[in-house]
Design an enzyme around this catalytic site. Structure first.
Site, PDB file in Angstrom:
ATOM      1  N   SER A  65       0.785  -1.237   0.000  1.00  0.00           N
ATOM      2  CA  SER A  65       0.000   0.000   0.000  1.00  0.00           C
ATOM      3  C   SER A  65       0.817   1.287   0.000  1.00  0.00           C
ATOM      4  CB  SER A  65      -0.961   0.011   1.195  1.00  0.00           C
ATOM      5  OG  SER A  65      -2.044  -0.860   0.953  1.00  0.00           O
ATOM      6  N   LYS A  68      -0.274   3.749  -2.537  1.00  0.00           N
ATOM      7  CA  LYS A  68      -1.362   4.724  -2.428  1.00  0.00           C
ATOM      8  C   LYS A  68      -0.869   6.171  -2.377  1.00  0.00           C
ATOM      9  CE  LYS A  68      -4.834   1.613  -0.412  1.00  0.00           C
ATOM     10  NZ  LYS A  68      -4.123   0.407   0.017  1.00  0.00           N
ATOM     11  N   SER A 122      -5.478   2.999   4.680  1.00  0.00           N
ATOM     12  CA  SER A 122      -5.237   2.040   3.593  1.00  0.00           C
ATOM     13  C   SER A 122      -6.518   1.331   3.160  1.00  0.00           C
ATOM     14  CB  SER A 122      -4.177   1.017   4.003  1.00  0.00           C
ATOM     15  OG  SER A 122      -3.044   1.143   3.190  1.00  0.00           O
ATOM     16  N   LYS A 227       3.085   6.453   5.234  1.00  0.00           N
ATOM     17  CA  LYS A 227       2.232   5.443   4.614  1.00  0.00           C
ATOM     18  C   LYS A 227       2.747   4.072   5.011  1.00  0.00           C
ATOM     19  CE  LYS A 227      -1.278   4.060   2.467  1.00  0.00           C
ATOM     20  NZ  LYS A 227      -1.332   3.031   3.537  1.00  0.00           N
TER      21      LYS A 227
END
Length: 281
Positions: A65, A68, A122, A227
Protein backbone atom coordinates in the site's frame (compact mmCIF):
# COMPACT_ATOMS: atom_id res chain seq x y z
CA UNK A 1 59.09 -8.48 47.58
CA UNK A 2 56.92 -5.47 48.42
CA UNK A 3 58.61 -3.51 45.64
CA UNK A 4 57.85 -6.32 43.22
CA UNK A 5 54.17 -6.29 44.22
CA UNK A 6 54.02 -2.51 43.83
CA UNK A 7 55.69 -2.74 40.42
CA UNK A 8 53.15 -5.37 39.33
CA UNK A 9 50.20 -3.25 40.52
CA UNK A 10 51.53 -0.15 38.74
CA UNK A 11 52.16 -2.19 35.58
CA UNK A 12 48.65 -3.68 35.69
CA UNK A 13 47.02 -0.32 36.33
CA UNK A 14 49.00 1.28 33.49
CA UNK A 15 47.72 -1.41 31.18
CA UNK A 16 44.12 -1.05 32.34
CA UNK A 17 43.91 2.73 31.94
CA UNK A 18 43.90 2.72 28.13
CA UNK A 19 41.52 -0.24 28.11
CA UNK A 20 39.08 1.59 30.40
CA UNK A 21 39.39 4.74 28.28
CA UNK A 22 38.74 2.72 25.12
CA UNK A 23 35.68 1.09 26.74
CA UNK A 24 34.31 4.52 27.70
CA UNK A 25 34.83 5.80 24.16
CA UNK A 26 33.13 2.69 22.76
CA UNK A 27 30.19 3.16 25.12
CA UNK A 28 29.66 6.70 23.85
CA UNK A 29 30.35 5.91 20.22
CA UNK A 30 27.20 5.22 18.17
CA UNK A 31 26.94 1.81 16.53
CA UNK A 32 28.40 1.80 13.03
CA UNK A 33 25.19 0.22 11.73
CA UNK A 34 21.78 0.27 13.42
CA UNK A 35 19.83 -2.99 13.76
CA UNK A 36 17.41 -3.20 10.80
CA UNK A 37 15.30 -6.32 10.30
CA UNK A 38 13.73 -5.24 7.00
CA UNK A 39 15.15 -6.65 3.78
CA UNK A 40 15.63 -3.16 2.36
CA UNK A 41 15.76 0.35 3.79
CA UNK A 42 17.04 3.82 3.08
CA UNK A 43 17.24 7.07 5.04
CA UNK A 44 17.65 10.41 3.26
CA UNK A 45 18.17 13.95 4.53
CA UNK A 46 15.58 15.80 2.44
CA UNK A 47 17.33 19.16 2.77
CA UNK A 48 20.69 18.05 1.38
CA UNK A 49 19.51 14.96 -0.51
CA UNK A 50 22.27 12.98 1.20
CA UNK A 51 21.73 9.27 1.84
CA UNK A 52 22.36 8.62 5.54
CA UNK A 53 21.74 4.87 5.52
CA UNK A 54 21.06 2.25 2.86
CA UNK A 55 20.42 -1.48 2.86
CA UNK A 56 19.60 -3.23 -0.43
CA UNK A 57 18.16 0.11 -1.54
CA UNK A 58 18.15 -0.84 -5.24
CA UNK A 59 16.53 -4.25 -4.85
CA UNK A 60 13.21 -4.41 -6.69
CA UNK A 61 10.34 -5.81 -4.63
CA UNK A 62 6.57 -5.51 -4.06
CA UNK A 63 5.54 -2.32 -2.23
CA UNK A 64 1.99 -3.09 -1.05
CA UNK A 65 0.00 0.00 0.00
CA UNK A 66 2.93 2.40 -0.27
CA UNK A 67 1.42 2.52 -3.77
CA UNK A 68 -1.36 4.72 -2.43
CA UNK A 69 0.92 7.76 -2.20
CA UNK A 70 1.20 7.59 -5.99
CA UNK A 71 -2.54 6.92 -6.25
CA UNK A 72 -3.21 10.09 -4.25
CA UNK A 73 -0.94 12.14 -6.50
CA UNK A 74 -2.78 10.96 -9.62
CA UNK A 75 -6.15 11.74 -8.03
CA UNK A 76 -5.05 15.27 -7.08
CA UNK A 77 -3.28 15.92 -10.38
CA UNK A 78 -6.53 15.16 -12.22
CA UNK A 79 -7.95 18.39 -10.71
CA UNK A 80 -11.36 16.74 -10.35
CA UNK A 81 -13.39 18.06 -7.44
CA UNK A 82 -12.86 16.19 -4.18
CA UNK A 83 -16.34 17.34 -3.14
CA UNK A 84 -17.95 15.17 -5.81
CA UNK A 85 -19.58 12.02 -4.38
CA UNK A 86 -18.55 8.56 -5.56
CA UNK A 87 -20.09 5.18 -4.86
CA UNK A 88 -18.49 1.86 -3.91
CA UNK A 89 -19.57 -0.76 -6.43
CA UNK A 90 -19.00 -4.46 -6.92
CA UNK A 91 -16.09 -3.54 -9.22
CA UNK A 92 -14.23 -2.20 -6.17
CA UNK A 93 -14.29 -5.49 -4.25
CA UNK A 94 -10.85 -7.10 -3.91
CA UNK A 95 -10.95 -10.44 -5.69
CA UNK A 96 -7.18 -10.93 -5.68
CA UNK A 97 -6.49 -11.11 -1.96
CA UNK A 98 -10.08 -10.95 -0.70
CA UNK A 99 -8.94 -8.31 1.78
CA UNK A 100 -11.52 -7.00 4.19
CA UNK A 101 -13.16 -3.61 3.83
CA UNK A 102 -15.42 -1.68 6.16
CA UNK A 103 -17.18 -0.02 3.21
CA UNK A 104 -20.09 -2.13 1.94
CA UNK A 105 -20.99 -2.08 -1.75
CA UNK A 106 -23.37 0.82 -2.31
CA UNK A 107 -21.63 3.21 0.10
CA UNK A 108 -21.73 6.81 -1.13
CA UNK A 109 -18.83 9.02 0.00
CA UNK A 110 -17.24 12.26 -1.04
CA UNK A 111 -14.11 11.67 -3.10
CA UNK A 112 -12.12 13.58 -0.49
CA UNK A 113 -13.30 11.14 2.20
CA UNK A 114 -12.25 8.23 0.01
CA UNK A 115 -8.81 9.78 -0.49
CA UNK A 116 -8.52 10.48 3.23
CA UNK A 117 -9.19 6.93 4.38
CA UNK A 118 -7.15 5.43 1.54
CA UNK A 119 -4.10 7.34 2.79
CA UNK A 120 -4.74 7.21 6.53
CA UNK A 121 -6.18 3.71 6.89
CA UNK A 122 -5.24 2.04 3.59
CA UNK A 123 -8.90 1.50 2.67
CA UNK A 124 -8.62 -0.52 -0.55
CA UNK A 125 -12.17 -0.14 -1.82
CA UNK A 126 -11.82 3.63 -1.56
CA UNK A 127 -8.63 3.53 -3.66
CA UNK A 128 -10.27 1.22 -6.20
CA UNK A 129 -13.32 3.53 -6.46
CA UNK A 130 -11.15 6.60 -6.99
CA UNK A 131 -9.26 4.85 -9.78
CA UNK A 132 -12.48 3.73 -11.48
CA UNK A 133 -13.89 7.28 -11.26
CA UNK A 134 -11.20 8.64 -13.58
CA UNK A 135 -11.05 9.58 -17.28
CA UNK A 136 -10.31 6.32 -19.05
CA UNK A 137 -11.42 4.31 -16.03
CA UNK A 138 -9.07 2.16 -13.96
CA UNK A 139 -6.87 1.31 -16.95
CA UNK A 140 -6.40 5.02 -17.63
CA UNK A 141 -5.63 5.59 -13.98
CA UNK A 142 -2.91 2.93 -13.93
CA UNK A 143 -1.41 4.42 -17.09
CA UNK A 144 -1.31 7.79 -15.32
CA UNK A 145 0.38 6.17 -12.31
CA UNK A 146 3.14 4.74 -14.48
CA UNK A 147 3.49 8.02 -16.36
CA UNK A 148 3.89 9.86 -13.05
CA UNK A 149 6.45 7.31 -11.84
CA UNK A 150 8.40 7.79 -15.07
CA UNK A 151 8.26 11.57 -14.67
CA UNK A 152 9.72 11.17 -11.17
CA UNK A 153 12.53 9.02 -12.63
CA UNK A 154 11.36 5.97 -10.68
CA UNK A 155 13.09 3.84 -13.28
CA UNK A 156 12.87 0.53 -11.43
CA UNK A 157 9.16 0.86 -10.58
CA UNK A 158 6.05 -0.54 -12.26
CA UNK A 159 2.41 -0.39 -11.17
CA UNK A 160 -0.59 -2.48 -12.19
CA UNK A 161 -3.20 -1.43 -9.61
CA UNK A 162 -3.98 1.58 -7.38
CA UNK A 163 -3.95 -0.30 -4.07
CA UNK A 164 -0.74 -2.31 -3.97
CA UNK A 165 -2.61 -5.56 -3.43
CA UNK A 166 -0.93 -6.96 -6.53
CA UNK A 167 2.63 -8.23 -6.01
CA UNK A 168 3.34 -6.86 -9.50
CA UNK A 169 3.36 -3.34 -8.04
CA UNK A 170 7.13 -3.17 -7.60
CA UNK A 171 9.73 -0.55 -6.77
CA UNK A 172 12.94 -0.06 -4.81
CA UNK A 173 13.62 1.78 -1.59
CA UNK A 174 15.61 4.36 -3.54
CA UNK A 175 12.84 4.88 -6.11
CA UNK A 176 10.36 5.34 -3.27
CA UNK A 177 12.40 8.25 -1.90
CA UNK A 178 11.51 10.06 -5.14
CA UNK A 179 7.82 9.24 -4.66
CA UNK A 180 7.81 10.32 -1.02
CA UNK A 181 9.63 13.56 -1.78
CA UNK A 182 7.06 14.39 -4.48
CA UNK A 183 4.05 13.40 -2.34
CA UNK A 184 5.39 15.55 0.51
CA UNK A 185 4.82 18.63 -1.65
CA UNK A 186 1.03 18.08 -1.61
CA UNK A 187 -0.56 19.69 1.48
CA UNK A 188 -3.65 17.48 1.11
CA UNK A 189 -1.58 14.29 1.12
CA UNK A 190 0.37 15.46 4.18
CA UNK A 191 -2.85 16.33 6.01
CA UNK A 192 -4.76 13.14 5.21
CA UNK A 193 -1.81 10.77 5.69
CA UNK A 194 -0.93 12.12 9.13
CA UNK A 195 -4.39 12.65 10.65
CA UNK A 196 -5.17 10.31 13.52
CA UNK A 197 -8.81 9.48 12.84
CA UNK A 198 -11.75 10.26 10.59
CA UNK A 199 -15.50 9.79 11.02
CA UNK A 200 -17.03 8.36 7.84
CA UNK A 201 -20.73 8.53 6.98
CA UNK A 202 -22.26 6.86 3.97
CA UNK A 203 -21.84 3.15 4.60
CA UNK A 204 -23.91 0.91 6.86
CA UNK A 205 -23.57 3.56 9.57
CA UNK A 206 -21.02 5.90 11.12
CA UNK A 207 -17.51 4.46 10.96
CA UNK A 208 -14.41 5.73 12.74
CA UNK A 209 -11.23 5.11 10.78
CA UNK A 210 -7.87 5.37 12.53
CA UNK A 211 -4.33 5.80 11.27
CA UNK A 212 -2.47 2.54 10.68
CA UNK A 213 0.86 4.10 11.72
CA UNK A 214 1.46 4.33 15.50
CA UNK A 215 4.24 6.87 14.94
CA UNK A 216 1.67 9.59 14.16
CA UNK A 217 0.39 9.30 17.74
CA UNK A 218 3.91 9.88 19.12
CA UNK A 219 4.38 13.63 19.56
CA UNK A 220 8.17 13.24 19.64
CA UNK A 221 8.18 12.10 16.02
CA UNK A 222 6.22 15.05 14.56
CA UNK A 223 5.42 12.98 11.48
CA UNK A 224 5.06 15.07 8.32
CA UNK A 225 4.13 12.24 5.95
CA UNK A 226 3.59 8.52 6.34
CA UNK A 227 2.23 5.44 4.61
CA UNK A 228 2.15 1.85 5.76
CA UNK A 229 1.74 -1.26 3.64
CA UNK A 230 1.46 -5.01 3.95
CA UNK A 231 0.89 -8.04 1.77
CA UNK A 232 2.33 -11.50 2.19
CA UNK A 233 4.63 -10.93 -0.78
CA UNK A 234 5.75 -7.42 0.25
CA UNK A 235 6.04 -7.96 3.97
CA UNK A 236 5.56 -4.96 6.26
CA UNK A 237 6.48 -1.65 4.64
CA UNK A 238 6.71 1.94 5.79
CA UNK A 239 7.42 5.41 4.48
CA UNK A 240 7.74 8.19 7.05
CA UNK A 241 9.10 11.73 7.00
CA UNK A 242 9.98 13.28 10.34
CA UNK A 243 12.51 15.84 11.57
CA UNK A 244 15.83 14.68 13.00
CA UNK A 245 17.62 17.56 14.71
CA UNK A 246 15.30 19.93 12.86
CA UNK A 247 16.01 18.51 9.40
CA UNK A 248 13.24 16.69 7.49
CA UNK A 249 14.38 13.10 7.17
CA UNK A 250 12.84 10.37 5.03
CA UNK A 251 12.74 6.72 6.10
CA UNK A 252 11.75 3.97 3.65
CA UNK A 253 11.50 0.44 5.01
CA UNK A 254 10.55 -2.58 2.88
CA UNK A 255 9.84 -6.22 3.65
CA UNK A 256 10.06 -6.14 7.42
CA UNK A 257 9.30 -9.59 8.85
CA UNK A 258 6.45 -8.88 11.29
CA UNK A 259 3.75 -6.42 12.26
CA UNK A 260 6.02 -4.37 14.51
CA UNK A 261 9.40 -4.70 12.81
CA UNK A 262 8.97 -1.84 10.30
CA UNK A 263 8.10 0.60 13.08
CA UNK A 264 10.92 -0.69 15.27
CA UNK A 265 13.33 -0.33 12.36
CA UNK A 266 12.27 3.30 11.97
CA UNK A 267 12.73 3.90 15.70
CA UNK A 268 16.18 2.25 15.63
CA UNK A 269 17.27 4.27 12.61
CA UNK A 270 16.09 7.55 14.12
CA UNK A 271 17.82 6.78 17.45
CA UNK A 272 21.02 5.91 15.58
CA UNK A 273 20.90 9.22 13.72
CA UNK A 274 20.30 11.18 16.92
CA UNK A 275 23.21 9.45 18.68
CA UNK A 276 25.45 9.92 15.69
CA UNK A 277 24.65 13.63 15.52
CA UNK A 278 25.30 14.03 19.26
CA UNK A 279 28.62 12.20 18.91
CA UNK A 280 29.82 14.56 16.15
CA UNK A 281 28.97 17.72 18.06
Amino acid sequence: MLKLHLFFIVFLFAGLVPLIAHAKRAAHKPASKPPVLARAAIVVDLTSGRTLYAKHADQRMPIASLTKLLTAMVVLDSKRSLLKPARITDADVDRLKYSRSRLPVGSLLLRRTMLHIALMSSENRAAFALSRDYPGGRAGFVRAMNHTAKRLHMNRSHLVDPTGLSPRNVSTARDLTKLARAAYRYPTIREYATSQHQLVLGGAGPLVYRNTDPLVYNAAWRVGLQKTGFTNEAGHCLIVIAPVHGRPTLFVILAAPNAHAHFQDAVNLRSWLLKRAAHHR
